[in-house]
Design a protein around this motif. Sequence first.
Motif, PDB file in Angstrom:
ATOM      1  N   THR A  19      52.495  41.699  36.391  1.00  0.00           N
ATOM      2  CA  THR A  19      53.031  40.469  36.278  1.00  0.00           C
ATOM      3  C   THR A  19      54.329  40.427  36.834  1.00  0.00           C
ATOM      4  O   THR A  19      54.899  39.321  37.559  1.00  0.00           O
ATOM      5  CB  THR A  19      52.918  39.683  34.904  1.00  0.00           C
ATOM      6  OG1 THR A  19      51.464  39.843  34.527  1.00  0.00           O
ATOM      7  CG2 THR A  19      53.461  38.323  34.676  1.00  0.00           C
ATOM      8  N   SER A  20      55.337  41.091  36.459  1.00  0.00           N
ATOM      9  CA  SER A  20      56.812  41.404  37.021  1.00  0.00           C
ATOM     10  C   SER A  20      56.668  41.404  38.577  1.00  0.00           C
ATOM     11  O   SER A  20      57.243  40.811  39.225  1.00  0.00           O
ATOM     12  CB  SER A  20      57.302  42.532  36.550  1.00  0.00           C
ATOM     13  OG  SER A  20      57.518  42.420  34.816  1.00  0.00           O
ATOM     14  N   ALA A  21      55.695  42.333  39.161  1.00  0.00           N
ATOM     15  CA  ALA A  21      55.711  42.570  40.340  1.00  0.00           C
ATOM     16  C   ALA A  21      55.060  41.349  41.047  1.00  0.00           C
ATOM     17  O   ALA A  21      55.869  40.892  42.181  1.00  0.00           O
ATOM     18  CB  ALA A  21      54.680  43.751  40.635  1.00  0.00           C
ATOM     19  N   ALA A  22      54.138  40.664  40.347  1.00  0.00           N
ATOM     20  CA  ALA A  22      53.522  39.385  40.988  1.00  0.00           C
ATOM     21  C   ALA A  22      54.520  38.409  41.048  1.00  0.00           C
ATOM     22  O   ALA A  22      54.538  37.579  42.107  1.00  0.00           O
ATOM     23  CB  ALA A  22      52.421  39.191  40.508  1.00  0.00           C
ATOM     24  N   ILE A  23      55.104  37.860  40.000  1.00  0.00           N
ATOM     25  CA  ILE A  23      55.956  36.917  39.658  1.00  0.00           C
ATOM     26  C   ILE A  23      57.211  37.099  40.740  1.00  0.00           C
ATOM     27  O   ILE A  23      57.633  36.156  41.682  1.00  0.00           O
ATOM     28  CB  ILE A  23      56.261  36.613  38.221  1.00  0.00           C
ATOM     29  CG1 ILE A  23      55.188  36.402  37.567  1.00  0.00           C
ATOM     30  CG2 ILE A  23      57.390  35.469  38.269  1.00  0.00           C
ATOM     31  CD1 ILE A  23      54.440  35.000  37.398  1.00  0.00           C
ATOM     32  N   GLY A  24      57.649  38.238  40.636  1.00  0.00           N
ATOM     33  CA  GLY A  24      58.777  38.642  41.400  1.00  0.00           C
ATOM     34  C   GLY A  24      58.783  38.538  42.967  1.00  0.00           C
ATOM     35  O   GLY A  24      59.421  37.849  43.715  1.00  0.00           O
ATOM     36  N   VAL A 215      43.189  43.362  40.725  1.00  0.00           N
ATOM     37  CA  VAL A 215      44.391  43.888  39.995  1.00  0.00           C
ATOM     38  C   VAL A 215      44.586  45.392  40.357  1.00  0.00           C
ATOM     39  O   VAL A 215      45.604  46.103  40.530  1.00  0.00           O
ATOM     40  CB  VAL A 215      44.504  43.489  38.783  1.00  0.00           C
ATOM     41  CG1 VAL A 215      45.789  44.079  38.028  1.00  0.00           C
ATOM     42  CG2 VAL A 215      44.405  41.868  38.656  1.00  0.00           C
ATOM     43  N   LEU A 216      43.462  46.322  39.729  1.00  0.00           N
ATOM     44  CA  LEU A 216      43.417  47.622  39.815  1.00  0.00           C
ATOM     45  C   LEU A 216      43.658  48.214  41.312  1.00  0.00           C
ATOM     46  O   LEU A 216      44.522  49.029  41.383  1.00  0.00           O
ATOM     47  CB  LEU A 216      42.181  48.121  39.416  1.00  0.00           C
ATOM     48  CG  LEU A 216      41.816  49.746  39.081  1.00  0.00           C
ATOM     49  CD1 LEU A 216      43.134  50.212  38.223  1.00  0.00           C
ATOM     50  CD2 LEU A 216      40.383  50.061  38.597  1.00  0.00           C
ATOM     51  N   ILE A 226      49.690  39.405  44.148  1.00  0.00           N
ATOM     52  CA  ILE A 226      49.916  38.177  44.568  1.00  0.00           C
ATOM     53  C   ILE A 226      49.913  38.305  46.119  1.00  0.00           C
ATOM     54  O   ILE A 226      49.627  36.988  46.783  1.00  0.00           O
ATOM     55  CB  ILE A 226      51.383  37.545  44.084  1.00  0.00           C
ATOM     56  CG1 ILE A 226      51.274  36.025  44.075  1.00  0.00           C
ATOM     57  CG2 ILE A 226      52.416  38.244  44.738  1.00  0.00           C
ATOM     58  CD1 ILE A 226      52.467  35.609  43.372  1.00  0.00           C
ATOM     59  N   MET A 227      49.977  39.201  46.733  1.00  0.00           N
ATOM     60  CA  MET A 227      49.931  39.410  48.082  1.00  0.00           C
ATOM     61  C   MET A 227      48.554  39.160  48.662  1.00  0.00           C
ATOM     62  O   MET A 227      48.184  38.858  49.949  1.00  0.00           O
ATOM     63  CB  MET A 227      50.561  40.625  48.907  1.00  0.00           C
ATOM     64  CG  MET A 227      51.820  41.053  48.209  1.00  0.00           C
ATOM     65  SD  MET A 227      53.092  40.174  49.261  1.00  0.00           S
ATOM     66  CE  MET A 227      53.485  41.009  50.557  1.00  0.00           C
ATOM     67  N   ASP A 228      47.709  39.473  47.937  1.00  0.00           N
ATOM     68  CA  ASP A 228      46.304  39.402  48.076  1.00  0.00           C
ATOM     69  C   ASP A 228      45.646  37.953  47.599  1.00  0.00           C
ATOM     70  O   ASP A 228      45.051  37.646  46.701  1.00  0.00           O
ATOM     71  CB  ASP A 228      45.489  40.371  47.286  1.00  0.00           C
ATOM     72  CG  ASP A 228      43.898  40.416  47.547  1.00  0.00           C
ATOM     73  OD1 ASP A 228      43.387  39.755  48.357  1.00  0.00           O
ATOM     74  OD2 ASP A 228      43.125  41.518  46.808  1.00  0.00           O
ATOM     75  N   ASP A 229      46.003  37.160  48.636  1.00  0.00           N
ATOM     76  CA  ASP A 229      45.615  35.772  48.324  1.00  0.00           C
ATOM     77  C   ASP A 229      43.987  35.243  48.555  1.00  0.00           C
ATOM     78  O   ASP A 229      43.815  34.226  48.338  1.00  0.00           O
ATOM     79  CB  ASP A 229      46.465  34.854  49.436  1.00  0.00           C
ATOM     80  CG  ASP A 229      46.353  35.392  50.959  1.00  0.00           C
ATOM     81  OD1 ASP A 229      45.369  35.990  51.293  1.00  0.00           O
ATOM     82  OD2 ASP A 229      47.444  34.876  51.578  1.00  0.00           O
ATOM     83  N   LYS A 230      43.328  36.376  48.960  1.00  0.00           N
ATOM     84  CA  LYS A 230      41.992  36.115  48.889  1.00  0.00           C
ATOM     85  C   LYS A 230      41.382  36.129  47.381  1.00  0.00           C
ATOM     86  O   LYS A 230      40.241  35.776  47.277  1.00  0.00           O
ATOM     87  CB  LYS A 230      41.195  37.055  49.961  1.00  0.00           C
ATOM     88  CG  LYS A 230      41.736  36.942  51.275  1.00  0.00           C
ATOM     89  CD  LYS A 230      40.338  36.464  52.112  1.00  0.00           C
ATOM     90  CE  LYS A 230      40.749  36.391  53.561  1.00  0.00           C
ATOM     91  NZ  LYS A 230      42.090  36.527  54.030  1.00  0.00           N
ATOM     92  N   SER A 231      41.983  37.077  46.603  1.00  0.00           N
ATOM     93  CA  SER A 231      41.592  37.280  45.247  1.00  0.00           C
ATOM     94  C   SER A 231      41.916  36.252  44.434  1.00  0.00           C
ATOM     95  O   SER A 231      42.835  35.522  44.297  1.00  0.00           O
ATOM     96  CB  SER A 231      41.970  38.971  44.872  1.00  0.00           C
ATOM     97  OG  SER A 231      43.396  38.505  44.403  1.00  0.00           O
ATOM     98  N   ASP A 232      41.125  36.168  43.533  1.00  0.00           N
ATOM     99  CA  ASP A 232      41.311  35.006  42.308  1.00  0.00           C
ATOM    100  C   ASP A 232      42.549  35.330  41.535  1.00  0.00           C
ATOM    101  O   ASP A 232      43.477  34.431  41.353  1.00  0.00           O
ATOM    102  CB  ASP A 232      39.877  35.036  41.323  1.00  0.00           C
ATOM    103  CG  ASP A 232      39.412  36.246  40.863  1.00  0.00           C
ATOM    104  OD1 ASP A 232      40.177  37.215  41.300  1.00  0.00           O
ATOM    105  OD2 ASP A 232      38.388  36.245  39.971  1.00  0.00           O
ATOM    106  N   ALA A 233      42.555  36.627  40.991  1.00  0.00           N
ATOM    107  CA  ALA A 233      44.028  37.023  40.495  1.00  0.00           C
ATOM    108  C   ALA A 233      45.200  36.676  41.353  1.00  0.00           C
ATOM    109  O   ALA A 233      46.430  35.950  40.775  1.00  0.00           O
ATOM    110  CB  ALA A 233      43.950  38.628  39.985  1.00  0.00           C
ATOM    111  N   GLY A 234      45.354  37.133  42.563  1.00  0.00           N
ATOM    112  CA  GLY A 234      46.252  36.703  43.243  1.00  0.00           C
ATOM    113  C   GLY A 234      46.478  35.173  43.348  1.00  0.00           C
ATOM    114  O   GLY A 234      47.872  34.732  43.528  1.00  0.00           O
TER     115      GLY A 234
END
Lengths: 268, 257
Positions: A19-24, A215-216, A226-234
């Motif tokens: 989460t830190s990596a994604a939000i940052g 995520v994995l 978050i860079m993977d904007d095709k994925s639901d998690a991103g």
Amino acid sequence: MAKILVITSGKGGVGKTTTSAAIGTGLALRGYKTVIIDFDVGLRNLDLIMGCERRVVYDFVNLINGDSNLNQTLIKDKRSDNLYILPASQTRDKDALTLEGVEGVLNQLSETFDYIVCDSPAGIEKGAHLAMYFADEAIVVTNPEVSSVRDSDRMLGVLSSKSRRAEQGERIKEHLLLTRYSPARVESGEMLSVSDVEDILSIPLLGVIPESQAVLKASNQGIPVIMDDKSDAGQAYSDAVERLLGKEVPHRFLEAQKKGLLKRLFGG
Amino acid sequence: MTSNSNLDLLDSDPVFHLKGGMLAMTVVELVRQAPERFAIQLAEKVEQAPNFFQDTPVLISLEKLDDRLDISGLIALLRICRDHGLLPVALRGSEDYRPLAQQSSLVLLPPGRGGRDKPLETTEPQPQAVAQQPTANPPAPEVAPAQPTPTRVITTPVRSGQQVYAPGGDLIVLAPVSAGSELLADGHIHVYGPLRGRALAGVRGDTGARIFCQSLEAELVSVAGQYKVAEDLRRQPLWKAASQIALEGDSLKITAL
């Protein structure tokens, strides 16, 4: 003056560093100058998730002890000019961090950055305490299961009593981020639902990140999900960043995907 | 007859139960040795509230006493207390007082932790309050009716691991109370939200204390030391319903609000 954000949970393994990596990264991609600090001294992970582990020279403890300066220690992210990483020391333990030392580093960073994202270690001991002490806002990362929810509840209590803001009679703004959410398992009653968790923790919901293979994959590749904007998690993390910045975005991925006829016939 | 009594002796039906209990007790804290002045000042207090001092067990605390009490001093002290209706049952002080306590058939209690005793208002309790209490019980120390009792009001969620205590009064929580948290009050506890933690009302022995909550999901509820845990609570019909918990005799009664 930077806004200090702590990503915390109490329990380990719920997705704080992801989460830190994604939000940052999300904040940096939207033009905010952002630094992510790994407070997990002794169990350094953020550099791996961010894919900068080969460029670590100095670390947070060196910086606190004055062995290195800010320019030497901060690692610039290759994907965004606005993003920097402050890695934890792998060879020391949490006792190497001091309140004064952390405050000094945060004050220095505050002068040039818009957001300081503090990746908290698990637990409620010294490392976690220092990570959240100076925070303005907190993102509490929770998995939809009872022990994670209880630990988050405990962490919320610590945030409201043992932080600098609490000592000054103010409140840290709290956000709930539910990760590893599986709507199908909620429907079958194996997992707590969003409303169950909201009911217990009673803080505003920042986002729900679905359980996802992406995520994995992202962690192993060292690319924030978050860079993977095709994925639901991103996409879910992107929505969460938008909400963090004050936009109203409807929640997604809360319902189980219905299998189509073809998928049902040929197996999905 | 003999066989009968032998049978009686072998009967394993318990004749007594050992129980832990907490009760509030009046503490006479001696500050200086002056028997005459003690007599006069005690007489004044008794005059203000004769009922309060009638057959009241008291604990005599010697911790604050500047010089040592000897046996003649103690005998004088005990006589003055008894003359005014007080029943000294124990001394509180250092181990040095052990011989003195034994000579006068009193219990010696170790020094208390500082600051736990609260000053007692000895104005006559309201008649209503007296009527509520069984006459066999010593009147619970009550704060003077003229003084408003301090009520603690909490507006933010009480989280796991947090403990909130309302000394000398009621506790009102206007937010959820999480599992793993603990509420304590000398008086009543009100929770206007789900009660999922522990709630202990009347912790200093007020048997009239009650617990009110909008949704009873507690880990434990207790009034004046009598308690019920979630295991028992979730079996009764008011689980997750608005309810109040009060002491009736020796057991907790849960009723709908």
